[in-house]
Design a protein around this motif. Structure first.
Motif, PDB file in Angstrom:
ATOM      1  N   GLN A 366     -42.542  37.718 -41.746  1.00  0.00           N
ATOM      2  CA  GLN A 366     -41.994  38.767 -40.902  1.00  0.00           C
ATOM      3  C   GLN A 366     -40.476  38.801 -41.129  1.00  0.00           C
ATOM      4  O   GLN A 366     -39.784  37.804 -40.933  1.00  0.00           O
ATOM      5  CB  GLN A 366     -42.336  38.500 -39.441  1.00  0.00           C
ATOM      6  CG  GLN A 366     -41.862  39.596 -38.509  1.00  0.00           C
ATOM      7  CD  GLN A 366     -42.236  39.311 -37.053  1.00  0.00           C
ATOM      8  OE1 GLN A 366     -42.909  38.312 -36.759  1.00  0.00           O
ATOM      9  NE2 GLN A 366     -41.814  40.182 -36.166  1.00  0.00           N
ATOM     10  N   LEU A 367     -39.935  39.970 -41.543  1.00  0.00           N
ATOM     11  CA  LEU A 367     -38.505  40.103 -41.866  1.00  0.00           C
ATOM     12  C   LEU A 367     -37.750  40.704 -40.702  1.00  0.00           C
ATOM     13  O   LEU A 367     -38.272  41.543 -39.957  1.00  0.00           O
ATOM     14  CB  LEU A 367     -38.318  40.976 -43.108  1.00  0.00           C
ATOM     15  CG  LEU A 367     -39.120  40.590 -44.363  1.00  0.00           C
ATOM     16  CD1 LEU A 367     -38.810  41.541 -45.508  1.00  0.00           C
ATOM     17  CD2 LEU A 367     -38.808  39.151 -44.749  1.00  0.00           C
ATOM     18  N   SER A 368     -36.478  40.336 -40.558  1.00  0.00           N
ATOM     19  CA  SER A 368     -35.652  40.919 -39.500  1.00  0.00           C
ATOM     20  C   SER A 368     -35.279  42.357 -39.809  1.00  0.00           C
ATOM     21  O   SER A 368     -34.907  43.110 -38.917  1.00  0.00           O
ATOM     22  CB  SER A 368     -34.375  40.075 -39.321  1.00  0.00           C
ATOM     23  OG  SER A 368     -33.629  40.026 -40.532  1.00  0.00           O
ATOM     24  N   VAL A 395     -37.109  39.962 -51.213  1.00  0.00           N
ATOM     25  CA  VAL A 395     -36.642  38.631 -50.819  1.00  0.00           C
ATOM     26  C   VAL A 395     -37.534  37.628 -51.519  1.00  0.00           C
ATOM     27  O   VAL A 395     -38.774  37.730 -51.442  1.00  0.00           O
ATOM     28  CB  VAL A 395     -36.699  38.435 -49.290  1.00  0.00           C
ATOM     29  CG1 VAL A 395     -36.285  37.020 -48.915  1.00  0.00           C
ATOM     30  CG2 VAL A 395     -35.855  39.472 -48.586  1.00  0.00           C
ATOM     31  N   ASP A 396     -36.939  36.666 -52.203  1.00  0.00           N
ATOM     32  CA  ASP A 396     -37.699  35.657 -52.952  1.00  0.00           C
ATOM     33  C   ASP A 396     -38.098  34.532 -52.005  1.00  0.00           C
ATOM     34  O   ASP A 396     -37.232  33.805 -51.492  1.00  0.00           O
ATOM     35  CB  ASP A 396     -36.836  35.121 -54.091  1.00  0.00           C
ATOM     36  CG  ASP A 396     -37.638  34.201 -55.010  1.00  0.00           C
ATOM     37  OD1 ASP A 396     -38.833  33.991 -54.740  1.00  0.00           O
ATOM     38  OD2 ASP A 396     -37.038  33.716 -56.009  1.00  0.00           O
ATOM     39  N   THR A 404     -39.131  29.197 -39.873  1.00  0.00           N
ATOM     40  CA  THR A 404     -38.159  30.292 -39.698  1.00  0.00           C
ATOM     41  C   THR A 404     -36.949  30.029 -40.596  1.00  0.00           C
ATOM     42  O   THR A 404     -36.370  28.934 -40.592  1.00  0.00           O
ATOM     43  CB  THR A 404     -37.718  30.413 -38.235  1.00  0.00           C
ATOM     44  OG1 THR A 404     -38.883  30.657 -37.407  1.00  0.00           O
ATOM     45  CG2 THR A 404     -36.719  31.539 -38.073  1.00  0.00           C
ATOM     46  N   TYR A 405     -36.520  31.082 -41.314  1.00  0.00           N
ATOM     47  CA  TYR A 405     -35.412  30.956 -42.278  1.00  0.00           C
ATOM     48  C   TYR A 405     -34.373  32.056 -42.028  1.00  0.00           C
ATOM     49  O   TYR A 405     -34.744  33.219 -41.811  1.00  0.00           O
ATOM     50  CB  TYR A 405     -35.933  31.038 -43.712  1.00  0.00           C
ATOM     51  CG  TYR A 405     -36.951  29.950 -44.032  1.00  0.00           C
ATOM     52  CD1 TYR A 405     -36.544  28.742 -44.582  1.00  0.00           C
ATOM     53  CD2 TYR A 405     -38.325  30.141 -43.767  1.00  0.00           C
ATOM     54  CE1 TYR A 405     -37.490  27.765 -44.875  1.00  0.00           C
ATOM     55  CE2 TYR A 405     -39.244  29.160 -44.049  1.00  0.00           C
ATOM     56  CZ  TYR A 405     -38.819  27.958 -44.622  1.00  0.00           C
ATOM     57  OH  TYR A 405     -39.739  26.989 -44.898  1.00  0.00           O
ATOM     58  N   GLU A 406     -33.130  31.668 -42.055  1.00  0.00           N
ATOM     59  CA  GLU A 406     -32.051  32.624 -41.792  1.00  0.00           C
ATOM     60  C   GLU A 406     -31.238  32.901 -43.064  1.00  0.00           C
ATOM     61  O   GLU A 406     -31.107  32.041 -43.940  1.00  0.00           O
ATOM     62  CB  GLU A 406     -31.123  32.090 -40.688  1.00  0.00           C
ATOM     63  CG  GLU A 406     -31.806  31.918 -39.339  1.00  0.00           C
ATOM     64  CD  GLU A 406     -30.832  31.437 -38.264  1.00  0.00           C
ATOM     65  OE1 GLU A 406     -29.664  31.119 -38.627  1.00  0.00           O
ATOM     66  OE2 GLU A 406     -31.224  31.388 -37.090  1.00  0.00           O
ATOM     67  N   ASN A 433     -33.340  37.538 -41.905  1.00  0.00           N
ATOM     68  CA  ASN A 433     -33.995  36.339 -41.367  1.00  0.00           C
ATOM     69  C   ASN A 433     -35.516  36.515 -41.558  1.00  0.00           C
ATOM     70  O   ASN A 433     -36.051  37.604 -41.408  1.00  0.00           O
ATOM     71  CB  ASN A 433     -33.684  36.165 -39.894  1.00  0.00           C
ATOM     72  CG  ASN A 433     -32.185  35.993 -39.637  1.00  0.00           C
ATOM     73  OD1 ASN A 433     -31.475  35.425 -40.518  1.00  0.00           O
ATOM     74  ND2 ASN A 433     -31.722  36.465 -38.496  1.00  0.00           N
ATOM     75  N   VAL A 434     -36.164  35.427 -41.918  1.00  0.00           N
ATOM     76  CA  VAL A 434     -37.623  35.496 -42.246  1.00  0.00           C
ATOM     77  C   VAL A 434     -38.358  34.415 -41.434  1.00  0.00           C
ATOM     78  O   VAL A 434     -37.938  33.254 -41.389  1.00  0.00           O
ATOM     79  CB  VAL A 434     -37.855  35.281 -43.747  1.00  0.00           C
ATOM     80  CG1 VAL A 434     -39.355  35.353 -44.036  1.00  0.00           C
ATOM     81  CG2 VAL A 434     -37.088  36.329 -44.554  1.00  0.00           C
TER      82      VAL A 434
END
Length: 439
Positions: A366-368, A395-396, A404-406, A433-434
């Motif tokens: 899920q992308l911001s 996005v790779d 969760t990744y920012e 953010n993913v």
């Protein structure tokens, strides 16, 4: 009373004698003059007379030089003359002056370097040398230093004083003696003084000078420490040096490279002159003021750019210099670089979906932000044909696990790698953010 009357009569007698016998008195004076003239004619007595500041000179100076020796300094000038005491007949007393006296120092017996105390030999010249006699000379001797006689070539150097007025240029001064160029000057004299001299300086004034200079300038001798050396210490006079120096108005003008190009309107479609550079970009020109006023810039021999698609890089393109004008610095040509490029174009693509790549199986992301606006700029031949489908935003997420990744980068890819690298790309979303989940 009787005695007083006698004295009064005697006084009256002598008073009358003195007042009333003028002829007798004149005769007495005349007789005295005759007697004195006879005495002068027959006896002509002598009187002493001191004649001051009689000039002194050397005898045998040329023979001394032939021996390789020379008198050092100016001892005679420093002395300023000698005083000579003479016995002179009274009839010649008034007329005998320094003009009828000589004072010599004989150098014949001087044969080596050293210090000498030499006798001053005074003499009386005709017509007074027959009757007048020398008594004393003061001083009777003069100290003289003898040194070896040598010669030396000394370099001549130009020194400029002040600065030229604003807007004027001066060439290097040319030095000459009797119309012959000169870079050295010969000096001859005492060894101690000759060896001290290191250069001869020619001073040239620049302040307030707006016209070409042509005139005589005096040389100044210098030693190594920058002290002036008196030129009178040497045998020969320094030559008068003629200085010629050209002075003209100057002006700085640009090189008009665009005005020098031919066929600018005949470039291929969608091509243009991106940049044009001349090295140097400007030059200094000199000439008469009215000629300089006519020159706003300089061009070079034209370059034809008709039909050109590639840059032009040429060395030493000759300048077109107007008559009566000269370029300083021996610059007669310039280096030319003309950058010819395809025109640029710009396209914008709205709401390009941001996709994910490399996500593992059984994972979802899920992308911001789900879309990005992209603007691309570059050569017309590349940009104008682009379609929306040629733009990819992603996005790779390779090797990404659940979590969760920012601030992960959003990469834009246009058509292929080469095109992407060539284009300038602007995007509204650079990072997202993913959130990665399983299931």
């Amino acid at each position: 009373m009787e005695n007083e009357r006698k004295r009064s009569r005697v006084g009256t007698f002598f008073r009358n004698l003195l007042l009333n016998n003028l002829g007798l008195k004149i005769m007495a004076i005349f007789f005295a003059m005759v007697v004195w003239g006879v005495v002068l004619t027959t006896q002509n007595p002598y009187r002493n007379k001191t004649i001051q500041n009689v000039p002194v000179s050397f005898r045998g100076i040329n023979d001394l030089h032939a021996k390789g020796l020379v008198v050092r300094g100016n001892p005679l000038e420093e002395q300023g003359g000698v005083n000579v005491r003479v016995s002179v007949p009274i009839t010649s007393y008034k007329d005998l002056t320094a003009d009828y006296l000589t004072a010599l120092i004989n150098l014949d017996n001087v044969n080596s370097v050293g210090n000498y105390s030499l006798t001053v030999n005074a003499s009386i010249l005709a017509p007074y040398n027959q009757d007048s006699r020398l008594d004393t000379t003061t001083p009777a001797r003069i100290d003289v230093e003898i040194d070896s006689l040598i010669s030396k070539s000394v370099p001549v150097e130009v020194r400029y004083e002040g600065v030229l007025p604003e807007g004027y240029w001066a060439d290097e001064a040319e030095l000459s003696v009797d119309s012959q160029p000169i870079s050295y000057v010969q000096i001859r004299g005492p060894k101690q003084d000759v060896q001290r001299v290191s250069k001869a300086i020619c001073y040239v004034a620049l302040s307030d000078r707006t016209q070409t200079y042509n005139g005589a300038v005096e040389l100044i001798l210098w030693d190594e420490s920058g002290e002036e050396v008196d030129a009178q210490l040497f045998l020969d006079e320094l030559p008068a040096v003629t200085v010629k120096m050209q002075v003209q108005p100057k002006k700085t003008v640009p090189i008009d490279i665009m005005g020098s190009l031919l066929g600018v309107d005949n470039l291929p479609a969608n091509y243009e002159i991106y940049d044009a550079i001349a090295t140097p970009t400007e030059v200094v020109i000199i000439g008469e003021a009215d000629r300089l006023a006519e020159v706003a810039s300089l061009k070079f021999e034209g370059i034809d750019v008709s039909g050109r698609r590639e840059a032009i890089d040429e060395k030493q393109r000759l300048l077109s210099i107007p008559e009566g004008v000269r370029v300083l610095g021996n610059i007669e040509a310039v280096d030319v670089y003309v950058d010819i490029r395809e025109k640029t174009s710009r396209k914008e693509f709205k709401a390009i979906p941001i996709t994910v790549m490399g996500l593992g199986s059984r994972l979802s992301a899920q992308l911001s932000a789900e879309t990005v606006d992209v603007a691309v700029e570059g050569r017309v031949s590349i940009v104008d044909p682009l379609e929306r489908n040629d733009i990819i935003a992603f996005v790779d997420l390779e090797n990404i696990r659940e979590g969760t990744y920012e601030d992960l980068d959003v990469t834009i890819h246009v058509l292929n790698d080469d095109v992407t690298l060539e284009l300038f790309i602007n995007q509204t979303v650079a990072q997202v953010n993913v959130k990665v989940t399983s299931g």
